[in-house]
Design a protein around this motif. Structure first.
Motif, PDB file in Angstrom:
ATOM      1  N   UNK A 122     -66.629 -74.973  55.427  1.00  0.00           N
ATOM      2  CA  UNK A 122     -65.324 -73.955  55.459  1.00  0.00           C
ATOM      3  C   UNK A 122     -64.760 -73.844  54.212  1.00  0.00           C
ATOM      4  N   UNK A 123     -64.600 -72.168  53.869  1.00  0.00           N
ATOM      5  CA  UNK A 123     -64.001 -72.032  52.595  1.00  0.00           C
ATOM      6  C   UNK A 123     -65.257 -71.421  51.846  1.00  0.00           C
ATOM      7  N   UNK A 124     -66.166 -71.674  51.787  1.00  0.00           N
ATOM      8  CA  UNK A 124     -67.344 -71.498  50.687  1.00  0.00           C
ATOM      9  C   UNK A 124     -67.476 -69.913  50.795  1.00  0.00           C
ATOM     10  N   UNK A 125     -67.737 -69.420  51.882  1.00  0.00           N
ATOM     11  CA  UNK A 125     -67.949 -67.776  52.064  1.00  0.00           C
ATOM     12  C   UNK A 125     -66.675 -67.088  51.507  1.00  0.00           C
ATOM     13  N   UNK A 129     -68.254 -65.993  44.869  1.00  0.00           N
ATOM     14  CA  UNK A 129     -68.157 -64.808  44.136  1.00  0.00           C
ATOM     15  C   UNK A 129     -66.770 -64.736  43.473  1.00  0.00           C
ATOM     16  N   UNK A 130     -65.838 -65.635  43.544  1.00  0.00           N
ATOM     17  CA  UNK A 130     -64.441 -65.412  43.394  1.00  0.00           C
ATOM     18  C   UNK A 130     -64.217 -67.005  42.422  1.00  0.00           C
ATOM     19  N   UNK A 136     -73.536 -71.255  36.681  1.00  0.00           N
ATOM     20  CA  UNK A 136     -72.455 -71.782  35.708  1.00  0.00           C
ATOM     21  C   UNK A 136     -72.411 -70.970  34.268  1.00  0.00           C
ATOM     22  N   UNK A 137     -73.631 -70.392  34.157  1.00  0.00           N
ATOM     23  CA  UNK A 137     -73.924 -69.828  33.062  1.00  0.00           C
ATOM     24  C   UNK A 137     -73.200 -68.315  32.864  1.00  0.00           C
ATOM     25  N   UNK A 138     -73.124 -67.894  34.306  1.00  0.00           N
ATOM     26  CA  UNK A 138     -72.628 -66.372  34.453  1.00  0.00           C
ATOM     27  C   UNK A 138     -70.894 -66.717  34.523  1.00  0.00           C
ATOM     28  N   UNK A 139     -70.383 -67.513  34.957  1.00  0.00           N
ATOM     29  CA  UNK A 139     -68.994 -67.841  35.354  1.00  0.00           C
ATOM     30  C   UNK A 139     -68.139 -68.812  34.472  1.00  0.00           C
ATOM     31  N   UNK A 140     -69.101 -69.560  33.963  1.00  0.00           N
ATOM     32  CA  UNK A 140     -68.641 -70.720  33.149  1.00  0.00           C
ATOM     33  C   UNK A 140     -67.407 -70.570  32.166  1.00  0.00           C
ATOM     34  N   UNK A 141     -67.372 -69.343  31.399  1.00  0.00           N
ATOM     35  CA  UNK A 141     -66.343 -69.082  30.458  1.00  0.00           C
ATOM     36  C   UNK A 141     -64.843 -68.645  31.169  1.00  0.00           C
ATOM     37  N   UNK A 142     -64.940 -68.512  32.549  1.00  0.00           N
ATOM     38  CA  UNK A 142     -63.789 -68.124  33.171  1.00  0.00           C
ATOM     39  C   UNK A 142     -63.000 -69.328  33.520  1.00  0.00           C
ATOM     40  N   UNK A 251     -60.119 -75.896  39.985  1.00  0.00           N
ATOM     41  CA  UNK A 251     -60.094 -74.573  39.901  1.00  0.00           C
ATOM     42  C   UNK A 251     -61.160 -73.767  40.159  1.00  0.00           C
ATOM     43  N   UNK A 252     -62.396 -74.532  40.458  1.00  0.00           N
ATOM     44  CA  UNK A 252     -63.468 -73.818  40.772  1.00  0.00           C
ATOM     45  C   UNK A 252     -64.601 -74.827  41.055  1.00  0.00           C
ATOM     46  N   UNK A 253     -65.518 -74.343  42.042  1.00  0.00           N
ATOM     47  CA  UNK A 253     -66.583 -74.930  42.604  1.00  0.00           C
ATOM     48  C   UNK A 253     -68.007 -74.498  42.102  1.00  0.00           C
ATOM     49  N   UNK A 254     -68.785 -75.335  41.683  1.00  0.00           N
ATOM     50  CA  UNK A 254     -70.171 -74.709  41.250  1.00  0.00           C
ATOM     51  C   UNK A 254     -71.108 -75.486  42.136  1.00  0.00           C
ATOM     52  N   UNK A 255     -72.043 -74.662  42.810  1.00  0.00           N
ATOM     53  CA  UNK A 255     -73.020 -75.480  43.835  1.00  0.00           C
ATOM     54  C   UNK A 255     -74.379 -75.608  43.250  1.00  0.00           C
TER      55      UNK A 255
END
Length: 338
Positions: A122-125, A129-130, A136-142, A251-255
């Motif tokens: 639950x909550x993953x979908x 993308x948010x 991690x390399x795409x979104x880590x700087x956020x 603040x964020x989850x990386x799978x």
């Protein structure tokens, strides 16, 4: 052969696809490469590749893929940014149906790679993308000065967790078992990093938040084993399973829990194992290219689409080389009527 029939079609543009294109082009086979939705494959999203031979200082993954593409193009390989819809492998030439039309090929090299698995919780979908990501390399700087969770226990999880320490103030590595399956060097980097905290025998069971932002996860823990397995054994009853479930602020989850081969376009036309990876045709000590041959003559597979164990850039490149050379040898034994 008809001018409308290609000698070699390559599906995929990662390490395996590019290397196959280099070797096929140098053999004057004029390969056509379908790049797909993710040109360069997963490696193009990797910030630093440190274990590819010839780059002692490391190299950015996108740059490495770009260099390979330029090298293949310089020998005559052609690239199209189209996605394959279906292939007809019943007879040669093989029919390839893509977004831009249909193509015919005497040989086919499948190097379409794999994509990240998701948790299916639950909550993953809702947050994907948010503030839920597989890159991690795409979104880590956020996530500068924020708290993040990385789920997984392999090399990708270790790499992601270590990379995220460049930005996040805290990185929490959640693993369902009591030991990692990652390589020792990658484990050591993560375990010795003061910003990384490991949660053993733990699992994220729900991702919570508001709008686009994750606020916390439900983190299940068991003192002696996989909490998900324990919950399953006790019909989801946490108390009887000995599982504790706490709210963990982040603040964020990386799978980073593994991958699924990108072979939907095959529609079951090639044998696969239980995890969906293409199975080579046979295991013969006298066959040097058996690991890239499929059960259909003229169809070859290379890279992460067939390699479920190693999944390294250098092994993918090696398989791409073998697939191209095997295709060249196959074509050399064909007559115009065959």
């Amino acid at each position: 052969m008809s001018e409308n029939i290609l000698d070699v079609v390559i599906i995929g543009s990662g390490c395996a696809g590019h290397t196959a294109a280099i070797y096929a082009a140098r053999a004057n086979l004029n390969p056509l490469v379908f790049e797909g939705h993710e040109p360069g494959g997963q490696l193009s999203l990797t910030s630093s590749v440190e274990n590819y031979p010839g780059f002692p200082e490391g190299i950015n993954g996108f740059e490495l893929m770009d260099r390979m593409k330029k090298q293949a193009s310089s020998f005559g390989a052609k690239y199209v940014m189209e996605v394959i819809k279906e292939v007809d492998l019943q007879q040669r030439p093989f029919k390839i149906s893509a977004e831009g039309g249909e193509y015919l090929a005497q040989t086919l090299i499948i190097a379409s790679g794999a994509r990240a698995k998701l948790l299916d919780i639950p909550g993953e979908k809702e947050f994907f993308g948010k503030t839920v990501s597989t890159c991690a390399t795409c979104d880590g700087a956020l996530y500068r000065d924020k708290t993040v969770i990385v789920v997984g226990g392999g090399d990708t999880a270790m790499e992601d967790a270590t990379f995220l320490t460049r930005f996040a103030k805290e990185v929490h590595l959640v693993h369902r078992r009591d030991k990692f399956r990652a390589s020792k060097i990658m484990q050591d980097r993560a375990l010795n990093n003061p910003k990384i905290t490991v949660h053993w025998n733990s699992a994220v069971t729900e991702i919570c938040g508001e709008g686009n932002n994750v606020s916390h996860v439900r983190l299940a823990k068991h003192p002696k084993g996989s909490p998900a397995q324990k919950l399953q054994e006790h019909d989801g009853n946490a108390e009887s399973a000995g599982v504790t479930i706490d709210e963990f602020k982040c603040d964020g989850v990386f799978i980073a829990i593994g991958h699924i081969p990108n072979i939907e376009f095959l529609h079951g036309k090639l044998a696969t194992n239980n995890d969906g990876y293409i199975v080579p045709s046979h295991n013969d000590a006298n066959c040097a290219s058996c690991d890239v041959e499929t059960a259909i003559p003229g169809v070859f597979a290379a890279g992460d689409v067939v390699d479920w164990q190693f999944q390294q850039a250098v092994t993918a490149a090696g398989m791409g080389c073998k697939a191209a050379m095997a295709a060249e040898e196959f074509l050399s034994h064909q007559t115009p009527e065959s």
